[in-house]
Design a protein around this motif. Structure first.
Motif, mmCIF file in Angstrom:
data_model
loop_
_atom_site.group_PDB
_atom_site.id
_atom_site.type_symbol
_atom_site.label_atom_id
_atom_site.label_comp_id
_atom_site.label_asym_id
_atom_site.label_seq_id
_atom_site.Cartn_x
_atom_site.Cartn_y
_atom_site.Cartn_z
ATOM 1 N N ARG A 143 0.808 -1.116 0.129
ATOM 2 C CA ARG A 143 -0.092 -0.027 0.035
ATOM 3 C C ARG A 143 0.855 1.174 -0.040
ATOM 4 O O ARG A 143 1.941 1.236 0.760
ATOM 5 C CB ARG A 143 -0.863 -0.106 1.135
ATOM 6 C CG ARG A 143 -1.887 1.204 1.118
ATOM 7 C CD ARG A 143 -2.900 1.368 2.239
ATOM 8 N NE ARG A 143 -2.399 1.087 3.605
ATOM 9 C CZ ARG A 143 -1.688 2.128 4.257
ATOM 10 N NH1 ARG A 143 -1.469 3.483 3.774
ATOM 11 N NH2 ARG A 143 -1.102 1.994 5.580
ATOM 12 N N CYS A 144 0.505 2.218 -0.630
ATOM 13 C CA CYS A 144 1.192 3.604 -1.020
ATOM 14 C C CYS A 144 0.756 4.408 0.128
ATOM 15 O O CYS A 144 -0.453 4.579 0.353
ATOM 16 C CB CYS A 144 1.129 4.138 -2.449
ATOM 17 S SG CYS A 144 1.887 5.648 -2.447
ATOM 18 N N ALA A 200 13.623 -13.738 -1.463
ATOM 19 C CA ALA A 200 14.945 -13.065 -0.996
ATOM 20 C C ALA A 200 14.621 -11.746 -1.263
ATOM 21 O O ALA A 200 15.351 -10.849 -0.649
ATOM 22 C CB ALA A 200 16.176 -13.628 -1.717
ATOM 23 N N GLN A 201 13.795 -11.186 -2.024
ATOM 24 C CA GLN A 201 13.521 -9.876 -2.312
ATOM 25 C C GLN A 201 12.145 -9.333 -1.493
ATOM 26 O O GLN A 201 11.872 -8.141 -1.996
ATOM 27 C CB GLN A 201 13.591 -9.364 -3.718
ATOM 28 C CG GLN A 201 14.621 -9.861 -4.545
ATOM 29 C CD GLN A 201 14.421 -9.737 -6.188
ATOM 30 O OE1 GLN A 201 13.239 -10.102 -6.462
ATOM 31 N NE2 GLN A 201 15.355 -9.398 -6.794
ATOM 32 N N ALA A 202 11.713 -10.106 -0.676
ATOM 33 C CA ALA A 202 10.590 -9.865 -0.107
ATOM 34 C C ALA A 202 10.328 -8.585 0.737
ATOM 35 O O ALA A 202 9.347 -7.980 0.652
ATOM 36 C CB ALA A 202 9.980 -11.185 0.903
ATOM 37 N N ASN A 203 11.442 -8.119 1.327
ATOM 38 C CA ASN A 203 11.549 -6.970 2.001
ATOM 39 C C ASN A 203 12.233 -5.783 1.575
ATOM 40 O O ASN A 203 12.243 -4.857 2.018
ATOM 41 C CB ASN A 203 12.248 -6.976 3.544
ATOM 42 C CG ASN A 203 11.305 -8.286 4.414
ATOM 43 O OD1 ASN A 203 10.119 -8.120 4.407
ATOM 44 N ND2 ASN A 203 12.238 -9.394 4.952
ATOM 45 N N ASP A 204 12.492 -5.750 0.203
ATOM 46 C CA ASP A 204 13.152 -4.732 -0.582
ATOM 47 C C ASP A 204 12.194 -3.806 -0.937
ATOM 48 O O ASP A 204 10.636 -3.999 -0.983
ATOM 49 C CB ASP A 204 13.568 -5.271 -1.826
ATOM 50 C CG ASP A 204 14.836 -6.143 -1.861
ATOM 51 O OD1 ASP A 204 15.282 -6.290 -0.752
ATOM 52 O OD2 ASP A 204 15.178 -6.634 -2.921
ATOM 53 N N PRO A 205 12.515 -2.463 -1.007
ATOM 54 C CA PRO A 205 11.471 -1.461 -1.099
ATOM 55 C C PRO A 205 10.749 -1.574 -2.291
ATOM 56 O O PRO A 205 10.966 -2.176 -3.098
ATOM 57 C CB PRO A 205 12.340 -0.130 -0.985
ATOM 58 C CG PRO A 205 13.775 -0.536 -0.683
ATOM 59 C CD PRO A 205 13.840 -2.017 -0.868
ATOM 60 N N HIS A 209 5.501 6.655 -6.390
ATOM 61 C CA HIS A 209 5.620 7.226 -4.942
ATOM 62 C C HIS A 209 6.562 6.014 -4.262
ATOM 63 O O HIS A 209 6.401 4.888 -4.706
ATOM 64 C CB HIS A 209 4.493 7.506 -4.062
ATOM 65 C CG HIS A 209 3.710 8.345 -4.714
ATOM 66 N ND1 HIS A 209 2.204 8.159 -5.133
ATOM 67 C CD2 HIS A 209 3.863 9.561 -4.922
ATOM 68 C CE1 HIS A 209 1.751 9.225 -5.532
ATOM 69 N NE2 HIS A 209 2.644 10.015 -5.464
ATOM 70 N N ALA A 210 7.607 6.385 -3.339
ATOM 71 C CA ALA A 210 8.413 5.212 -2.828
ATOM 72 C C ALA A 210 7.911 4.914 -1.444
ATOM 73 O O ALA A 210 8.670 4.011 -0.762
ATOM 74 C CB ALA A 210 9.855 5.837 -2.732
ATOM 75 N N ASP A 211 7.007 5.904 -1.028
ATOM 76 C CA ASP A 211 6.463 5.483 0.529
ATOM 77 C C ASP A 211 5.702 4.464 0.426
ATOM 78 O O ASP A 211 4.228 4.781 0.473
ATOM 79 C CB ASP A 211 6.141 6.848 1.063
ATOM 80 C CG ASP A 211 5.852 6.619 2.669
ATOM 81 O OD1 ASP A 211 6.408 6.015 3.212
ATOM 82 O OD2 ASP A 211 5.457 7.751 3.294
ATOM 83 N N THR A 212 6.057 3.237 0.571
ATOM 84 C CA THR A 212 5.074 1.979 0.366
ATOM 85 C C THR A 212 5.297 1.330 1.922
ATOM 86 O O THR A 212 6.460 1.505 2.348
ATOM 87 C CB THR A 212 5.353 1.479 -0.662
ATOM 88 O OG1 THR A 212 6.620 0.765 -0.965
ATOM 89 C CG2 THR A 212 4.913 1.985 -1.878
#
Length: 70
Positions: free
Chosen positions: A7-8, A22-27, A34-37
């Protein structure tokens, strides 16, 4: 490949991404840029698809059901 829901915080949009575990917690960047997710907690229900009835529980036996307690 697993699906992760996000969710943004800027625009409120929800979206999903397929990525390796392995990328589950990547931004993640929302579709609007928008980058604030934040990653959402997903509840997955897994049900049998055989269409048969549920297995029956055995009756009797054991201390409480078999009469071994006196």
């Amino acid at each position: 490949m697993p699906r992760y829901d996000f969710r943004c915080r800027s625009c409120g949009a929800t979206f999903e991404l397929r990525r390796n575990m392995a990328q589950a917690n990547d931004p993640a960047v929302c579709p609007e840029g928008h980058a604030d997710t934040v990653k959402l907690l997903s509840a997955v229900a897994v049900t049998g698809g055989s269409g048969g009835s549920a297995p029956q529980q055995p009756s009797g036996g054991g201390c409480c059901g078999g009469g071994c307690c006196s």
